[in-house]
Enzyme design. Structure first.
Site, PDB file in Angstrom:
ATOM      1  N   SER A  92      33.574   3.260 -23.050  1.00 14.05           N
ATOM      2  CA  SER A  92      32.530   3.176 -22.037  1.00 14.05           C
ATOM      3  C   SER A  92      32.068   4.572 -21.649  1.00 14.05           C
ATOM      4  O   SER A  92      32.720   5.571 -21.962  1.00 14.05           O
ATOM      5  CB  SER A  92      33.061   2.446 -20.811  1.00 14.05           C
ATOM      6  N   LYS A  93      30.962   4.569 -20.955  1.00  9.87           N
ATOM      7  CA  LYS A  93      30.400   5.802 -20.423  1.00  9.87           C
ATOM      8  C   LYS A  93      31.438   6.547 -19.584  1.00  9.87           C
ATOM      9  O   LYS A  93      31.546   7.759 -19.649  1.00  9.87           O
ATOM     10  CB  LYS A  93      29.204   5.378 -19.563  1.00  9.87           C
ATOM     11  N   ARG A  94      32.198   5.782 -18.821  1.00 10.72           N
ATOM     12  CA  ARG A  94      33.212   6.398 -17.957  1.00 10.72           C
ATOM     13  C   ARG A  94      34.319   7.081 -18.765  1.00 10.72           C
ATOM     14  O   ARG A  94      34.847   8.098 -18.355  1.00 10.72           O
ATOM     15  CB  ARG A  94      33.827   5.353 -17.013  1.00 10.72           C
TER      16      ARG A  94
END
Ligand code: GLU
Length: 510
Positions: free
Chosen positions: A266-268
């Protein structure tokens, strides 16, 4: 069927920046289309107005351009099946929803948001943690299956807000052959009655994707694995609308996983681990939050694309570096792995390094221009190219040409004199004074001639050239780094080399 012209589509929802998994979907679509002399369509799936984000479509278009994966038909380019933005196709979908109601495969549902919420609450207290509008639940709700025909007509005539839902059959097995996964089956009893047409008259993704894949004559649909659970709904819609023989072949692409293999990247994860996950920088227009992109992190598009191709695919030969035309030739969707592909940022950097090394020096020089401008450095394209050629073997990114070669453009601002001082002697001092004078009359200023002259002078003075090279390097570049020292001198040329020796000596003696 197999004679039909291949048509594939990338169908993003414009909800934000493009994750590398999305670009890989673009790539596989593109490769398949080019390989079969087919057409590649970009269709913007913007029917969910609540998720629409301004700028996201433009970002996607720019991203495809940067990657060199341009569609043949798109909202921007147009094409025979325009419009390619689903919001502009809105009037088209209702008739198909009505057909499905008329044939008994869909129904009107008049439940208000409050009624739906009450149903969910009631189900939760009964221990059903993820209540869904399904075959059991629908029997207790307000829809055209439970209400009598006259009431339904009256509600419709009064313009009562309603949605159209698919009526999932009770206990059927829906199967299809996925190009990557082979035979896939679902039990219809496990799938809820998805909304097809919303109260605002917009179709949901489920209806729009089927209608548009049909109307746009899509022959193969490649999309992320996260859509696999929706596939029984789509297959039933193809069937119920009487289009089953026209249905595209599906391929659900494996997820791109976190580096440790635990779940979807994910982006995170990128923020946490310090690498980009989006193709290009994306600034959220609402929050102003910036998510870093591969492009701005110094990736060359060719390297990025090559790296993406290898996330879940290989040609079986061990080859890893493929140009785009080579990928078009060798790619095969059936060789894409079923399992998720772990993302490895070091490997991504390795790809970029390989492409930097392959890139002609003049092109690297052009890419370095912005960095030089930022540093207020004035250089000629020829000189920058020369430097790029000398240091590119050490670089993973274009910007690193500066890190590894800044001293070619400006004099050192710091000197590692600590490495020199303890062993500094009057003899060494005398050597460098003589060396700078000698360089002034050197007619052939090549690395080879300089090395020969340096060694000769050292021998004449009874010194070991090995002990003199480090001080010379520190004088020219400030530290223990850089290409061979005589190559540095040749590149800096006579006047600058001499001046740096003088400045370096002053530093050592300071
Ligand atoms: N609009 C869907 C998405 O955002 C497309 C899925 C598909 O390709 O069918 O990913």
């Amino acid at each position: 069927m197999s004679q039909k012209k291949v048509r594939v589509r990338f169908a993003p929802s414009p909800t934000g920046g493009l994750h590398l998994g999305g670009v890989r979907t673009v790539l596989f679509n593109y490769l398949f289309a080019r390989q079969h002399q087919g057409e590649f369509v970009l269709r913007i799936e913007d029917t969910d107005q609540t998720r629409f984000v301004p700028g996201a479509e433009e970002y996607i278009v720019e991203c495809l351009r940067w990657c060199g994966l341009e569609p043949d038909e798109s909202p921007e380019k147009g094409g025979p099946y325009a419009p390619y933005r689903q919001s502009e196709r809105k009037p088209l979908y209702r008739q198909y929803a009505e057909t499905l109601v008329a044939t008994g495969h869909a129904y009107y549902a008049f439940d208000t948001p409050e009624e739906l919420e009450a149903m969910r609450e009631a189900e939760k207290t009964k221990g059903n943690h993820s209540p869904q509008y399904n075959q059991q639940i629908r029997t207790g709700m307000r829809n055209s299956l439970t209400l009598d025909a006259a009431t339904v007509k009256e509600l419709l005539d009064k313009g009562t807000p309603h949605v159209v839902r698919i009526k999932m059959p009770d206990n059927e097995t829906v199967s299809f052959t996925d190009m990557i996964r082979g035979e896939v089956s679902f039990q219809t009893s496990t799938v809820d009655d998805k909304v097809l047409l919303k109260a605002d008259g917009m179709p949901t993704y489920h209806l729009a994707v089927v209608v548009d894949d049909y109307l746009m004559r899509i022959t193969h649909a490649f999309r992320g694995e996260e859509w696999l659970p929706s596939s029984p709904v789509h297959i039933l819609l193809w069937r119920y609308l009487g289009w089953e023989t026209e249905m595209p072949q599906w391929a659900h692409l494996p997820l791109i996983l976190k580096p440790d293999g635990n779940g979807k990247l994910s982006k995170r994860d990128g923020d946490r681990l310090g690498f980009p996950v989006y193709a290009m920088n994306w600034t959220d227009p609402k929050t102003g939050e910036l998510t870093k992109g591969f492009r701005e992190n110094g990736f060359l598009p060719e390297a990025f694309v090559n790296m993406l191709a290898m996330l879940g695919w290989n040609d079986g030969s061990g080859q890893e570096i493929f140009s785009l035309p080579e990928l078009v030739e060798k790619f095969s969707i059936t060789r894409v792995h079923k399992g998720g592909a772990k993302f490895d940022y070091d490997k991504a950097k390795w790809f970029n390094h390989e492409y930097i090394v392959k890139t002609p020096d003049a092109e690297l020089a052009a890419l370095l221009e912005p960095v030089l401008a930022e540093k207020h450095v004035i250089s000629t394209p020829e000189y920058t190219a020369l430097v790029a050629g000398l240091v590119k073997e050490r670089c993973h990114f274009v910007n690193e040409i500066w890190d590894h070669g800044f001293f070619f453009f400006q004099r050192p601002s710091t000197y590692d004199v600590a490495s020199v001082k303890p062993k500094w002697t009057p003899e060494k001092q005398a050597f460098f004074e003589a060396w700078s004078v000698m360089l002034g009359s050197q007619t052939e200023f090549t690395a080879e001639a300089l090395e020969n002259g340096f060694k000769q002078l050292a021998a004449d003075k009874g010194l070991k050239p090995g002990e003199l090279q480090l001080p010379f390097r520190i004088m020219l570049c400030g530290g223990k780094f850089g290409p061979p020292v005589f190559v540095i001198a040749e590149t800096l040329r006579q006047k600058e080399t001499i001046e740096r020796i003088v400045l370096g000596l002053a530093q050592i003696n300071a």
